[in-house]
Design a protein around this motif. Structure first.
Motif, PDB file in Angstrom:
ATOM      1  N   GLU A 449       0.848  -1.192   0.000  1.00  0.00           N
ATOM      2  CA  GLU A 449       0.000   0.000   0.000  1.00  0.00           C
ATOM      3  C   GLU A 449       0.887   1.246   0.000  1.00  0.00           C
ATOM      4  O   GLU A 449       2.061   1.183   0.351  1.00  0.00           O
ATOM      5  CB  GLU A 449      -0.908   0.030   1.247  1.00  0.00           C
ATOM      6  CG  GLU A 449      -1.921  -1.107   1.301  1.00  0.00           C
ATOM      7  CD  GLU A 449      -2.757  -1.088   2.583  1.00  0.00           C
ATOM      8  OE1 GLU A 449      -2.628  -0.123   3.371  1.00  0.00           O
ATOM      9  OE2 GLU A 449      -3.519  -2.046   2.791  1.00  0.00           O
ATOM     10  N   ALA A 450       0.292   2.362  -0.398  1.00  0.00           N
ATOM     11  CA  ALA A 450       0.941   3.671  -0.267  1.00  0.00           C
ATOM     12  C   ALA A 450       0.309   4.382   0.915  1.00  0.00           C
ATOM     13  O   ALA A 450      -0.912   4.371   1.068  1.00  0.00           O
ATOM     14  CB  ALA A 450       0.748   4.484  -1.542  1.00  0.00           C
ATOM     15  N   ARG A 451       1.138   4.997   1.749  1.00  0.00           N
ATOM     16  CA  ARG A 451       0.619   5.707   2.922  1.00  0.00           C
ATOM     17  C   ARG A 451       1.021   7.176   2.875  1.00  0.00           C
ATOM     18  O   ARG A 451       2.166   7.498   2.567  1.00  0.00           O
ATOM     19  CB  ARG A 451       1.166   5.088   4.209  1.00  0.00           C
ATOM     20  CG  ARG A 451       0.552   3.734   4.487  1.00  0.00           C
ATOM     21  CD  ARG A 451       0.381   3.513   5.963  1.00  0.00           C
ATOM     22  NE  ARG A 451      -0.483   2.358   6.209  1.00  0.00           N
ATOM     23  CZ  ARG A 451      -0.674   1.825   7.402  1.00  0.00           C
ATOM     24  NH1 ARG A 451      -0.075   2.328   8.455  1.00  0.00           N
ATOM     25  NH2 ARG A 451      -1.484   0.799   7.551  1.00  0.00           N
ATOM     26  N   SER A 452       0.067   8.040   3.226  1.00  0.00           N
ATOM     27  CA  SER A 452       0.361   9.465   3.287  1.00  0.00           C
ATOM     28  C   SER A 452       1.128   9.757   4.572  1.00  0.00           C
ATOM     29  O   SER A 452       1.332   8.877   5.414  1.00  0.00           O
ATOM     30  CB  SER A 452      -0.935  10.266   3.254  1.00  0.00           C
ATOM     31  OG  SER A 452      -1.680  10.003   4.430  1.00  0.00           O
ATOM     32  N   ALA A 453       1.521  11.016   4.731  1.00  0.00           N
ATOM     33  CA  ALA A 453       2.344  11.397   5.887  1.00  0.00           C
ATOM     34  C   ALA A 453       1.662  11.071   7.207  1.00  0.00           C
ATOM     35  O   ALA A 453       2.316  10.758   8.206  1.00  0.00           O
ATOM     36  CB  ALA A 453       2.675  12.882   5.814  1.00  0.00           C
ATOM     37  N   VAL A 458      -3.395   5.727   0.592  1.00  0.00           N
ATOM     38  CA  VAL A 458      -3.800   6.631  -0.490  1.00  0.00           C
ATOM     39  C   VAL A 458      -3.717   5.905  -1.825  1.00  0.00           C
ATOM     40  O   VAL A 458      -2.930   4.981  -2.002  1.00  0.00           O
ATOM     41  CB  VAL A 458      -2.919   7.906  -0.536  1.00  0.00           C
ATOM     42  CG1 VAL A 458      -3.184   8.774   0.674  1.00  0.00           C
ATOM     43  CG2 VAL A 458      -1.434   7.563  -0.628  1.00  0.00           C
ATOM     44  N   LEU A 459      -4.556   6.338  -2.764  1.00  0.00           N
ATOM     45  CA  LEU A 459      -4.570   5.798  -4.122  1.00  0.00           C
ATOM     46  C   LEU A 459      -4.406   6.972  -5.073  1.00  0.00           C
ATOM     47  O   LEU A 459      -5.016   8.031  -4.872  1.00  0.00           O
ATOM     48  CB  LEU A 459      -5.901   5.085  -4.388  1.00  0.00           C
ATOM     49  CG  LEU A 459      -5.903   3.932  -5.390  1.00  0.00           C
ATOM     50  CD1 LEU A 459      -4.933   2.840  -4.985  1.00  0.00           C
ATOM     51  CD2 LEU A 459      -7.310   3.365  -5.543  1.00  0.00           C
ATOM     52  N   GLY A 460      -3.552   6.799  -6.064  1.00  0.00           N
ATOM     53  CA  GLY A 460      -3.406   7.855  -7.054  1.00  0.00           C
ATOM     54  C   GLY A 460      -2.532   9.004  -6.611  1.00  0.00           C
ATOM     55  O   GLY A 460      -2.440  10.015  -7.297  1.00  0.00           O
ATOM     56  N   GLU A 461      -1.886   8.875  -5.454  1.00  0.00           N
ATOM     57  CA  GLU A 461      -0.956   9.920  -5.029  1.00  0.00           C
ATOM     58  C   GLU A 461       0.253   9.291  -4.341  1.00  0.00           C
ATOM     59  O   GLU A 461       0.208   8.156  -3.883  1.00  0.00           O
ATOM     60  CB  GLU A 461      -1.641  10.942  -4.124  1.00  0.00           C
ATOM     61  CG  GLU A 461      -2.200  10.391  -2.832  1.00  0.00           C
ATOM     62  CD  GLU A 461      -2.910  11.473  -2.012  1.00  0.00           C
ATOM     63  OE1 GLU A 461      -2.274  12.001  -1.075  1.00  0.00           O
ATOM     64  OE2 GLU A 461      -4.084  11.769  -2.307  1.00  0.00           O
ATOM     65  N   ASN A 508      -2.003   3.392  -8.808  1.00  0.00           N
ATOM     66  CA  ASN A 508      -3.144   3.999  -9.489  1.00  0.00           C
ATOM     67  C   ASN A 508      -4.395   3.116  -9.397  1.00  0.00           C
ATOM     68  O   ASN A 508      -4.369   2.017  -8.824  1.00  0.00           O
ATOM     69  CB  ASN A 508      -2.792   4.358 -10.944  1.00  0.00           C
ATOM     70  CG  ASN A 508      -2.435   3.134 -11.782  1.00  0.00           C
ATOM     71  OD1 ASN A 508      -2.907   2.025 -11.537  1.00  0.00           O
ATOM     72  ND2 ASN A 508      -1.592   3.340 -12.792  1.00  0.00           N
ATOM     73  N   GLU A 509      -5.479   3.612  -9.981  1.00  0.00           N
ATOM     74  CA  GLU A 509      -6.778   2.939  -9.836  1.00  0.00           C
ATOM     75  C   GLU A 509      -6.767   1.527 -10.423  1.00  0.00           C
ATOM     76  O   GLU A 509      -7.509   0.662  -9.964  1.00  0.00           O
ATOM     77  CB  GLU A 509      -7.891   3.770 -10.512  1.00  0.00           C
ATOM     78  CG  GLU A 509      -8.351   4.976  -9.702  1.00  0.00           C
ATOM     79  CD  GLU A 509      -7.296   6.080  -9.607  1.00  0.00           C
ATOM     80  OE1 GLU A 509      -6.347   6.111 -10.432  1.00  0.00           O
ATOM     81  OE2 GLU A 509      -7.403   6.912  -8.682  1.00  0.00           O
ATOM     82  N   ARG A 510      -5.947   1.294 -11.448  1.00  0.00           N
ATOM     83  CA  ARG A 510      -5.946  -0.051 -12.051  1.00  0.00           C
ATOM     84  C   ARG A 510      -4.944  -0.977 -11.367  1.00  0.00           C
ATOM     85  O   ARG A 510      -4.737  -2.105 -11.804  1.00  0.00           O
ATOM     86  CB  ARG A 510      -5.690   0.036 -13.553  1.00  0.00           C
ATOM     87  CG  ARG A 510      -4.364   0.646 -13.955  1.00  0.00           C
ATOM     88  CD  ARG A 510      -4.105   0.475 -15.461  1.00  0.00           C
ATOM     89  NE  ARG A 510      -2.954   1.265 -15.847  1.00  0.00           N
ATOM     90  CZ  ARG A 510      -3.015   2.427 -16.467  1.00  0.00           C
ATOM     91  NH1 ARG A 510      -4.184   2.936 -16.783  1.00  0.00           N
ATOM     92  NH2 ARG A 510      -1.909   3.085 -16.785  1.00  0.00           N
TER      93      ARG A 510
END
Length: 662
Positions: A449-453, A458-461, A508-510
């Motif tokens: 996964e991607a994690r914000s600060a 988060v997705l797409g960022e 990203n979304e896909r």
């Protein structure tokens, strides 16, 4: 970003190994999945179901079966397949789908003539070397160290060591004495197997002095085995036995110690650019399951394939490569200079060996592109159906070049992972199209996964790359870290119970992924985080620039700080204001005004690790006043002399003004 460069054939489910796996899931588990996204979601949600299906689908050979799949899912310390005993080497040497006379190891290099081992010959060599190690007193838990290149002997030694339940560790012979002893003093090997030297292109490199120094620095050593590689007629060092003696004929049968799932298989090391390299312990079962999954289901390798990856024995891609016989694929080994006599050499090797999957690094592909090379014009690559790229992010222009210059029908798989998991956790898969500049998917069983600060997904960022569910190939632990504190600090300190990898990723979304560099080397200007990969893609796309490194020196007062760019220029070129303006214009146009550096300077070389990774963090430390010897372990660098230019530059720069006292 995102042009479709390759689309799976309509019958991909009939022709691919992941298609066969999907049919198996339907038949044996009653599970049907409409697409890869649904399969991935199941694989990271039902960890028990997924990883047991990998065990069963590939028919893992076990001495005793497991009492559960995942006894404790908490990280760190997740317990996989308790009660199971097995042996990695036994599962590799099964070589499903290969007959005794089928080639399984095809070895080329610049030091001696090519060699080929059949399946029967590989088993026979492992049998003899295992018996030889036993004669030297090696048993379960003992460490066997290899100072040796990517040659059959090193591979045989790994399998023989593993067959005994002993623990393997390798350093490539281009590693200097200090770099090797920093690693091996930690694990205290009892046996050292070492070459006398090697050829790099047409240059002989004698390593006898280094071997003597390594022996002297390791009091734990009881035996040294000499491989006469550079000079086959040369004498063995004093007190050493020869490889021929180790592999002498014997009647001892080939047997495999049944060891627990998490029994140590080998020790890999972090790059060790700052401080002592971390000794990362990987287990028999976790590595076996992870590599079965990746090599068969993602890389689509099996009987009839010839799998090549350009790597040394000091990079985890060697460990990944040599697992391929476990899925029935032959491996192509290469030792030497990949640019000798020219950049077409490895592509001609692929043609000569009938390579079906060609793995390399992003910098190699970009170097070929920059040189104007068209591999399909210098070599018959008709057998090639897959190209793999790792080691650094591959930008969109690298993808486009592969399809224009190498082949239109192959699948390009850009992947990223690490020594820490000895695999790629994002990569490609036969079921999905290839988009330019994008890693196709998150791998099965890898909950990336991607994690914000603030720690939210988060997705797409852009976010911090984390793994939120355990994987069997996560380390068993670090060597000599009884309470697990170093291990926890390395991955779990920022987000308790969640693995933080240290990269920036956008998903990203896909489900496609873009990795934009190490999070500890991030450029943070005006509150906007910028990855370094996209920066290099633009700068090194210029004909004048051969290499570059960028660092951001933060302002303690919260200002924009300074963005410094260092460039290596093509031969004969000097950096002038016109070229500075051109670089700034390209960065402003392609990226943003925030990417325009405050200063651009010319250097002769960018510091890189032995596996060719750029060293942004040590450069930044030197520029902020850290002495060179404290900023980086020189033995871990391919070009330690490159650091002195940055130290000289730091001395010439005016010191930052001290804030006024109130």
């Amino acid at each position: 970003m995102g042009d479709v460069l390759w689309t799976p054939p309509a019958d991909v489910r009939e022709r691919s190994r992941i298609g066969a796996y999907l049919r198996w899931l339907a038949e044996h588990r009653g599970l049907e999945f409409a697409d890869y996204a649904a399969l991935w979601e199941w694989s990271v949600t039902d960890l028990d179901g997924f990883w047991r299906s990998v065990w069963d689908h590939f028919g893992v050979v076990a001495h005793t079966g497991p009492t559960a799949t995942l006894a404790d899912p908490a990280m760190p310390g997740a317990r996989w397949f308790p009660g199971a005993t097995l042996n990695y080497a036994e599962n590799v040497l099964r070589m499903p789908g290969l007959g005794d006379d089928d080639p399984v190891v095809i070895a080329h290099g610049q030091t001696r003539a090519p060699q080929t081992l059949t399946a029967a010959e590989l088993r026979e060599q492992v049998r003899r070397v295992a018996a030889g190690l036993r004669r030297l007193g090696v048993g379960p838990g003992d460490r066997v160290a290899a100072y040796a290149p990517n040659i059959p002997e090193t591979y045989v030694l790994l399998l023989a060591t593993a067959s005994l339940g002993a623990i393997f560790s390798s350093c490539a012979p281009e590693f200097g004495t200090r770099s090797v002893t920093d690693r091996w003093r930690q694990i205290e090997p009892t046996v050292l197997v070492a070459v006398d030297g090697y050829r790099y292109g047409d240059k002989p490199v004698d390593r006898r002095g280094e071997v003597a120094a390594i022996r002297a620095a390791l009091p734990s050593l009881r035996h040294t085995v000499a491989v006469a590689y550079l000079d086959p007629a040369g004498p063995a060092p004093d007190g050493a036995v020869s490889w021929a003696e180790l592999a002498a004929p014997t009647d001892e049968p080939l047997t495999f110690a049944g060891v627990p799932f998490d029994h140590p298989l080998y020790v890999l090391y972090s790059s060790g650019t700052t401080g002592l390299p971390k000794p990362i312990v990987h287990g028999h079962g976790g590595i076996l399951l992870e590599h079965l999954k990746m090599l068969a289901l993602h890389h689509d390798l099996g009987p009839g394939d010839r799998f090549f990856w350009f790597t040394t024995t000091g990079w985890m891609m060697w460990n990944f490569l040599v697992s391929a016989p476990a899925v029935g694929a032959a491996i192509v080994l290469f030792d030497g200079n990949p640019g000798h006599p020219d950049l077409g050499g490895l592509w001609r090797l692929a043609a000569e060996t009938g390579t079906t999957y060609f793995g390399t690094s992003a910098p190699f592909l970009l170097a070929c592109r920059k040189a104007g090379l068209v591999p399909r014009e210098v070599a018959d690559l008709s057998a090639l159906r897959g190209v793999g790229s790792t080691g650094a992010p591959l930008p969109a222009e690298g993808f486009t070049w592969v399809y224009e210059a190498v082949g239109t029908d192959l699948q390009l798989q850009s992947l990223s992972g690490g020594t820490d998991v000895c695999t790629g956790f994002v990569g490609g898969v036969p079921l999905l199209p290839v988009h330019a500049g994008e890693i196709t998917c998150r791998a099965l069983g890898a909950r990336v996964e991607a994690r914000s600060a603030d720690g939210t997904p988060v997705l797409g960022e852009l976010g911090e790359l984390v793994i939120t569910a355990p994987m069997p190939s996560m380390p068993v632990g670090f060597w000599n870290d009884a309470d697990g504190s170093r291990y926890r600090e390395a991955y779990f300190e920022l987000y308790p119970g969640v693995w933080r990898h240290g990269d920036w990723i956008t998903i990203n979304e896909r489900g496609g992924c873009v990795i934009t560099g190490r999070s500890d080397a991030t450029l943070n200007r005006g509150g906007v985080r910028l990855g370094t990969a996209e920066f290099y893609s633009v700068v090194e796309g210029l004909d004048e620039v051969v290499d570059s490194v960028v660092v951001h020196l933060e302002d303690d007062e919260g200002g924009a700080g300074e963005l410094l760019l260092f460039v290596v220029l093509a031969e004969g070129l000097e950096l002038d204001d016109a070229l500075r303006r051109k670089i700034c214009r390209e960065l402003r146009t392609a990226l943003s005004p925030r990417h325009v550096p405050d200063e651009i300077h010319q250097v002769r070389a960018v510091p890189r690790t032995l596996s060719a990774k750029k060293l942004e963090v040590p450069v930044k430390k030197i520029l902020t006043g850290t002495p060179v010897d404290d900023a980086a372990a020189k033995g871990a660098l391919a070009n330690p002399e490159s650091l002195t230019a940055f130290a000289a530059f730091a001395q010439r720069r005016p010191a930052p003004e001290a804030p006024a006292r109130s």
